[in-house]
Design a protein around this motif. Sequence first.
Motif, PDB file in Angstrom:
ATOM      1  N   HIS A  62       0.819  -1.218   0.000  1.00  0.00           N
ATOM      2  CA  HIS A  62       0.000   0.000   0.000  1.00  0.00           C
ATOM      3  C   HIS A  62       0.850   1.265   0.000  1.00  0.00           C
ATOM      4  O   HIS A  62       0.439   2.287  -0.550  1.00  0.00           O
ATOM      5  N   VAL A  63       2.032   1.209   0.597  1.00  0.00           N
ATOM      6  CA  VAL A  63       2.883   2.397   0.666  1.00  0.00           C
ATOM      7  C   VAL A  63       3.731   2.554  -0.592  1.00  0.00           C
ATOM      8  O   VAL A  63       3.861   3.657  -1.131  1.00  0.00           O
ATOM      9  N   PHE A  64       4.287   1.451  -1.106  1.00  0.00           N
ATOM     10  CA  PHE A  64       5.319   1.550  -2.131  1.00  0.00           C
ATOM     11  C   PHE A  64       4.906   1.115  -3.538  1.00  0.00           C
ATOM     12  O   PHE A  64       5.660   1.353  -4.476  1.00  0.00           O
ATOM     13  N   SER A  65       3.762   0.465  -3.699  1.00  0.00           N
ATOM     14  CA  SER A  65       3.459  -0.106  -5.005  1.00  0.00           C
ATOM     15  C   SER A  65       3.278   0.965  -6.083  1.00  0.00           C
ATOM     16  O   SER A  65       2.415   1.839  -5.963  1.00  0.00           O
ATOM     17  N   PRO A  66       4.057   0.893  -7.188  1.00  0.00           N
ATOM     18  CA  PRO A  66       3.851   1.822  -8.297  1.00  0.00           C
ATOM     19  C   PRO A  66       2.614   1.453  -9.108  1.00  0.00           C
ATOM     20  O   PRO A  66       2.189   2.222  -9.975  1.00  0.00           O
ATOM     21  N   TYR A  67       2.032   0.276  -8.845  1.00  0.00           N
ATOM     22  CA  TYR A  67       0.816  -0.148  -9.535  1.00  0.00           C
ATOM     23  C   TYR A  67      -0.434   0.465  -8.919  1.00  0.00           C
ATOM     24  O   TYR A  67      -1.517   0.380  -9.509  1.00  0.00           O
ATOM     25  N   ARG A  68      -0.297   1.044  -7.735  1.00  0.00           N
ATOM     26  CA  ARG A  68      -1.436   1.649  -7.042  1.00  0.00           C
ATOM     27  C   ARG A  68      -1.362   3.174  -7.152  1.00  0.00           C
ATOM     28  O   ARG A  68      -0.453   3.788  -6.576  1.00  0.00           O
ATOM     29  N   PRO A  69      -2.291   3.807  -7.842  1.00  0.00           N
ATOM     30  CA  PRO A  69      -2.246   5.272  -7.969  1.00  0.00           C
ATOM     31  C   PRO A  69      -2.306   5.987  -6.624  1.00  0.00           C
ATOM     32  O   PRO A  69      -1.791   7.100  -6.491  1.00  0.00           O
ATOM     33  N   GLY A  70      -2.902   5.325  -5.621  1.00  0.00           N
ATOM     34  CA  GLY A  70      -3.038   5.962  -4.321  1.00  0.00           C
ATOM     35  C   GLY A  70      -1.928   5.657  -3.348  1.00  0.00           C
ATOM     36  O   GLY A  70      -1.957   6.137  -2.205  1.00  0.00           O
ATOM     37  N   SER A  71      -0.938   4.864  -3.752  1.00  0.00           N
ATOM     38  CA  SER A  71       0.163   4.564  -2.837  1.00  0.00           C
ATOM     39  C   SER A  71       0.976   5.825  -2.573  1.00  0.00           C
ATOM     40  O   SER A  71       0.967   6.777  -3.358  1.00  0.00           O
ATOM     41  N   GLN A  72       1.692   5.815  -1.456  1.00  0.00           N
ATOM     42  CA  GLN A  72       2.484   7.002  -1.123  1.00  0.00           C
ATOM     43  C   GLN A  72       3.562   7.263  -2.176  1.00  0.00           C
ATOM     44  O   GLN A  72       3.807   8.420  -2.538  1.00  0.00           O
ATOM     45  N   VAL A  73       4.178   6.210  -2.688  1.00  0.00           N
ATOM     46  CA  VAL A  73       5.211   6.405  -3.697  1.00  0.00           C
ATOM     47  C   VAL A  73       4.628   6.980  -4.991  1.00  0.00           C
ATOM     48  O   VAL A  73       5.228   7.870  -5.611  1.00  0.00           O
ATOM     49  N   SER A  74       3.454   6.502  -5.400  1.00  0.00           N
ATOM     50  CA  SER A  74       2.825   7.046  -6.606  1.00  0.00           C
ATOM     51  C   SER A  74       2.470   8.514  -6.420  1.00  0.00           C
ATOM     52  O   SER A  74       2.686   9.340  -7.318  1.00  0.00           O
ATOM     53  N   ARG A  75       1.934   8.862  -5.256  1.00  0.00           N
ATOM     54  CA  ARG A  75       1.574  10.263  -5.006  1.00  0.00           C
ATOM     55  C   ARG A  75       2.811  11.137  -4.856  1.00  0.00           C
ATOM     56  O   ARG A  75       2.802  12.310  -5.271  1.00  0.00           O
ATOM     57  N   LEU A  76       3.888  10.572  -4.301  1.00  0.00           N
ATOM     58  CA  LEU A  76       5.141  11.313  -4.206  1.00  0.00           C
ATOM     59  C   LEU A  76       5.713  11.558  -5.600  1.00  0.00           C
ATOM     60  O   LEU A  76       6.192  12.663  -5.905  1.00  0.00           O
ATOM     61  N   ALA A  77       5.640  10.550  -6.459  1.00  0.00           N
ATOM     62  CA  ALA A  77       6.148  10.694  -7.829  1.00  0.00           C
ATOM     63  C   ALA A  77       5.364  11.731  -8.618  1.00  0.00           C
ATOM     64  O   ALA A  77       5.926  12.441  -9.464  1.00  0.00           O
ATOM     65  N   ASP A  78       4.068  11.833  -8.337  1.00  0.00           N
ATOM     66  CA  ASP A  78       3.210  12.776  -9.054  1.00  0.00           C
ATOM     67  C   ASP A  78       3.196  14.166  -8.440  1.00  0.00           C
ATOM     68  O   ASP A  78       2.523  15.063  -8.952  1.00  0.00           O
ATOM     69  N   GLY A  79       3.873  14.329  -7.313  1.00  0.00           N
ATOM     70  CA  GLY A  79       3.885  15.625  -6.656  1.00  0.00           C
ATOM     71  C   GLY A  79       2.670  15.886  -5.793  1.00  0.00           C
ATOM     72  O   GLY A  79       2.456  17.017  -5.349  1.00  0.00           O
ATOM     73  N   ARG A  80       1.858  14.844  -5.540  1.00  0.00           N
ATOM     74  CA  ARG A  80       0.665  15.011  -4.695  1.00  0.00           C
ATOM     75  C   ARG A  80       0.982  14.839  -3.213  1.00  0.00           C
ATOM     76  O   ARG A  80       0.122  15.025  -2.357  1.00  0.00           O
ATOM     77  N   LEU A  81       2.234  14.483  -2.918  1.00  0.00           N
ATOM     78  CA  LEU A  81       2.659  14.225  -1.550  1.00  0.00           C
ATOM     79  C   LEU A  81       4.117  14.627  -1.440  1.00  0.00           C
ATOM     80  O   LEU A  81       4.879  14.475  -2.394  1.00  0.00           O
ATOM     81  N   THR A  82       4.505  15.157  -0.290  1.00  0.00           N
ATOM     82  CA  THR A  82       5.919  15.473  -0.070  1.00  0.00           C
ATOM     83  C   THR A  82       6.568  14.347   0.702  1.00  0.00           C
ATOM     84  O   THR A  82       5.894  13.535   1.352  1.00  0.00           O
ATOM     85  N   ALA A  83       7.889  14.279   0.652  1.00  0.00           N
ATOM     86  CA  ALA A  83       8.608  13.234   1.369  1.00  0.00           C
ATOM     87  C   ALA A  83       8.327  13.302   2.865  1.00  0.00           C
ATOM     88  O   ALA A  83       8.229  12.273   3.543  1.00  0.00           O
TER      89      ALA A  83
END
Length: 249
Positions: A33-54
């Motif tokens: 749930h945190v790291f999967s790039p297959y999940r648009p809502g994962s933290q890593v996906s949102r971090l990659a898209d700029g929707r979340l900060t580190a």
Amino acid sequence: MGTAVTFDIRSGPSPAVTEALAEAVAWLHHVDHVFSPYRPGSQVSRLADGRLTAGECDPEVADVLHRCRVLERITRGAFTCRPGGRLDPSGLVKGWAVERASTILHEAGVLDHCVNGGGDIQARGEAGPGRPWQIGLSDPHHRDRLIAAVTGHDLAVATSGTAERGAHIIDPRTGRPATGLASITLVGRHLTDVDALATAAFAMGGAARTWVEAHPGIEALAVASDCSTWRTSGFGDVALAVSPPGQGL
């Protein structure tokens, strides 16, 4: 994370084993749930898209990204958490998550077990009384045959190659698929390192042999695209047998 994880536990059934296994499985779902790039809502996906900060991510994200930066440095760019320019630390996360699942079991007293994450393995303890674990390595050119087996009580084994998904590993230094090897298997103690370094070593191609030889505690067996093989000088210490590709054990 797009793969399956299996547990081989050699301890007898007990409430403690059941509880430890449930905790290990819960950890893997948390990682997904945190790291999967297959999940648009994962933290890593949102971090990659700029929707979340580190700073808004779970602490594990900063730890993983730090580990990725270290690996990128020591592999001289053969490993990266930004394949194609997009954040994706999957090259490290799977081995890291599986090793942690193994540690959860071990700390709970489940000493004899093997955790297999899509073919990458963290083994602890014994396969049976007085018997080490034995892990077969497939011939990438003939998947129904083995070219080697490694043996040990506490070891990690990871393979990167083209047999399952074709030429999918990109050399970050060139931006093109790595094609010099058909597979490379690394053997060590910790799957976090071995899994990520196997990916980097595959991208290195033939140069991986010298690189692995310079890093104590890790051994390698590689099969080239032309079916030739090479192994590091210490690989024979962990190998039960080695046969030429196509001939099996």
